[in-house]
Motif scaffolding. Structure first.
Motif, PDB file in Angstrom:
ATOM      1  N   ILE A 178       0.700  -1.088  -0.035  1.00 44.36           N
ATOM      2  CA  ILE A 178       0.180   0.063   0.023  1.00 44.36           C
ATOM      3  C   ILE A 178       0.837   1.155   0.015  1.00 44.36           C
ATOM      4  O   ILE A 178       0.757   2.278  -0.784  1.00 44.36           O
ATOM      5  CB  ILE A 178      -1.082  -0.098   1.134  1.00 44.36           C
ATOM      6  CG1 ILE A 178      -2.182  -0.829   0.875  1.00 44.36           C
ATOM      7  CG2 ILE A 178      -1.385   1.244   1.735  1.00 44.36           C
ATOM      8  CD1 ILE A 178      -3.147  -1.198   1.969  1.00 44.36           C
ATOM      9  N   TYR A 179       1.952   1.216   0.695  1.00 48.12           N
ATOM     10  CA  TYR A 179       2.546   2.403   0.811  1.00 48.12           C
ATOM     11  C   TYR A 179       3.357   2.838  -0.356  1.00 48.12           C
ATOM     12  O   TYR A 179       3.328   3.966  -0.953  1.00 48.12           O
ATOM     13  CB  TYR A 179       3.839   2.432   1.976  1.00 48.12           C
ATOM     14  CG  TYR A 179       4.691   3.758   2.116  1.00 48.12           C
ATOM     15  CD1 TYR A 179       3.975   4.716   3.129  1.00 48.12           C
ATOM     16  CD2 TYR A 179       5.757   3.791   1.732  1.00 48.12           C
ATOM     17  CE1 TYR A 179       4.700   5.924   3.211  1.00 48.12           C
ATOM     18  CE2 TYR A 179       6.382   4.870   1.896  1.00 48.12           C
ATOM     19  CZ  TYR A 179       5.962   6.068   2.617  1.00 48.12           C
ATOM     20  OH  TYR A 179       6.746   7.213   2.866  1.00 48.12           O
ATOM     21  N   SER A 180       4.120   1.782  -0.981  1.00 42.58           N
ATOM     22  CA  SER A 180       4.643   2.106  -2.172  1.00 42.58           C
ATOM     23  C   SER A 180       3.705   2.370  -3.380  1.00 42.58           C
ATOM     24  O   SER A 180       3.997   3.064  -4.174  1.00 42.58           O
ATOM     25  CB  SER A 180       5.732   0.821  -2.615  1.00 42.58           C
ATOM     26  OG  SER A 180       6.389   1.116  -3.534  1.00 42.58           O
ATOM     27  N   PHE A 181       2.461   1.652  -3.478  1.00 39.77           N
ATOM     28  CA  PHE A 181       1.760   1.884  -4.538  1.00 39.77           C
ATOM     29  C   PHE A 181       1.125   3.309  -4.421  1.00 39.77           C
ATOM     30  O   PHE A 181       1.006   3.883  -5.377  1.00 39.77           O
ATOM     31  CB  PHE A 181       0.338   0.730  -4.227  1.00 39.77           C
ATOM     32  CG  PHE A 181      -0.677   0.810  -5.096  1.00 39.77           C
ATOM     33  CD1 PHE A 181      -0.632   0.363  -6.438  1.00 39.77           C
ATOM     34  CD2 PHE A 181      -1.764   1.804  -4.553  1.00 39.77           C
ATOM     35  CE1 PHE A 181      -1.652   0.476  -7.094  1.00 39.77           C
ATOM     36  CE2 PHE A 181      -2.905   1.838  -5.467  1.00 39.77           C
ATOM     37  CZ  PHE A 181      -2.922   1.179  -6.859  1.00 39.77           C
ATOM     38  N   HIS A 182       0.891   3.726  -3.260  1.00 40.66           N
ATOM     39  CA  HIS A 182       0.221   5.195  -3.181  1.00 40.66           C
ATOM     40  C   HIS A 182       1.512   6.223  -3.483  1.00 40.66           C
ATOM     41  O   HIS A 182       1.119   6.979  -4.704  1.00 40.66           O
ATOM     42  CB  HIS A 182      -0.003   5.605  -1.657  1.00 40.66           C
ATOM     43  CG  HIS A 182      -0.446   7.002  -1.593  1.00 40.66           C
ATOM     44  ND1 HIS A 182      -1.621   7.478  -1.621  1.00 40.66           N
ATOM     45  CD2 HIS A 182       0.525   8.022  -0.898  1.00 40.66           C
ATOM     46  CE1 HIS A 182      -1.670   8.697  -1.631  1.00 40.66           C
ATOM     47  NE2 HIS A 182      -0.382   9.081  -1.279  1.00 40.66           N
ATOM     48  N   ILE A 183       2.558   6.160  -3.064  1.00 38.49           N
ATOM     49  CA  ILE A 183       3.565   7.068  -3.451  1.00 38.49           C
ATOM     50  C   ILE A 183       3.678   6.855  -4.993  1.00 38.49           C
ATOM     51  O   ILE A 183       3.952   7.984  -5.846  1.00 38.49           O
ATOM     52  CB  ILE A 183       4.923   6.932  -2.865  1.00 38.49           C
ATOM     53  CG1 ILE A 183       4.674   6.910  -1.226  1.00 38.49           C
ATOM     54  CG2 ILE A 183       6.015   7.746  -3.115  1.00 38.49           C
ATOM     55  CD1 ILE A 183       4.090   8.168  -0.642  1.00 38.49           C
ATOM     56  N   ASN A 184       4.027   5.653  -5.429  1.00 38.41           N
ATOM     57  CA  ASN A 184       4.293   5.774  -6.789  1.00 38.41           C
ATOM     58  C   ASN A 184       3.072   6.017  -7.677  1.00 38.41           C
ATOM     59  O   ASN A 184       3.283   6.316  -8.918  1.00 38.41           O
ATOM     60  CB  ASN A 184       4.627   4.059  -7.382  1.00 38.41           C
ATOM     61  CG  ASN A 184       6.134   3.987  -6.696  1.00 38.41           C
ATOM     62  OD1 ASN A 184       7.057   4.956  -6.410  1.00 38.41           O
ATOM     63  ND2 ASN A 184       6.645   2.599  -6.308  1.00 38.41           N
TER      64      ASN A 184
END
Length: 220
Positions: A178-184
């Motif tokens: 989730i964290y990486s998905f959101h930022i990217n």
């Protein structure tokens, strides 16, 4: 491998895998998220710096005139709207618990933390999710305009409301992504999948994209 995993992997390969690191306490993250509305990172970070410099003790914001708070955050834009909102939230928190410490949210389940933050007028799903994800590293996905637009074009969601988009994406994106998905996804929405004239020719997600497939069919 299903579609969402392929998308997460492609984004990580293009922009780098993003790992959560602690930024600010819960209250500070809430203020920063309010300041971030309708402006860029440079401006809202500067607004936060000036606000915390002008009011080293957050309780002083409660006693300050709205104009003083607005002047401190002017660089971030919409100061006359954001200043009363910040003051109102501070006043409500202090009225309920006698201090402005929100770090107790770390001990609560995600759903209860979200519901508490949504209890403040002017705080929506995206802001609440940002606070939990950035301040506490919780697997709660914020859906801003970029995440919403790119997800719709990819066919991950239909033409749905922001609240519905939060529900749908929260269910399909793996918690550890989730964290990486959101930022990217935010980066991809700004740099490639723009609201107008998306750069499909250089998009690493075009093989997974419903919008790209539809555009290709119309050109035949």
């Amino acid at each position: 491998m299903n579609k969402i995993i392929r998308i997460c992997d492609a984004l990580d390969e293009c922009y780098g895998r993003r790992e959560w690191t602690h930024r600010k306490p819960v209250l500070d993250e809430l203020i920063l998220t309010i300041l971030s509305q309708n402006t860029n990172a440079k401006n809202y970070n500067e607004a936060f710096r000036r606000l915390s410099e002008r009011f080293p003790v957050w309780e002083d914001v409660i006693r300050a005139p709205d104009e003083d708070v607005a002047d401190a955050i002017r660089v971030g834009g919409l100061a006359n709207i954001k200043a009363p909102r910040i003051k109102y939230i501070f006043e409500e928190i202090y009225k309920c618990q006698g201090n402005l410490d929100l770090d107790w949210i770390a001990d609560e389940p995600d759903g209860e933390g979200i519901e508490y933050l949504l209890g403040f007028e002017g705080i929506g799903r995206k802001t609440a999710a940002c606070v939990l994800m950035f301040a506490l590293g919780r697997p709660v996905l914020p859906v801003d305009t970029h995440v919403h637009r790119v997800s719709e074009r990819l066919g991950l969601i239909g033409k749905v409301s922001a609240d519905r988009a939060h529900d749908l994406l929260q269910k399909i994106v793996p918690p550890d992504q989730i964290y990486s998905f959101h930022i990217n996804m935010v980066a991809h929405g700004r740099q490639v999948c723009c609201a107008r004239n998306p750069a499909c020719y250089r998009c690493v997600l075009r093989e997974e994209c419903k919008y790209f497939a539809e555009q290709a069919r119309t050109r035949r």
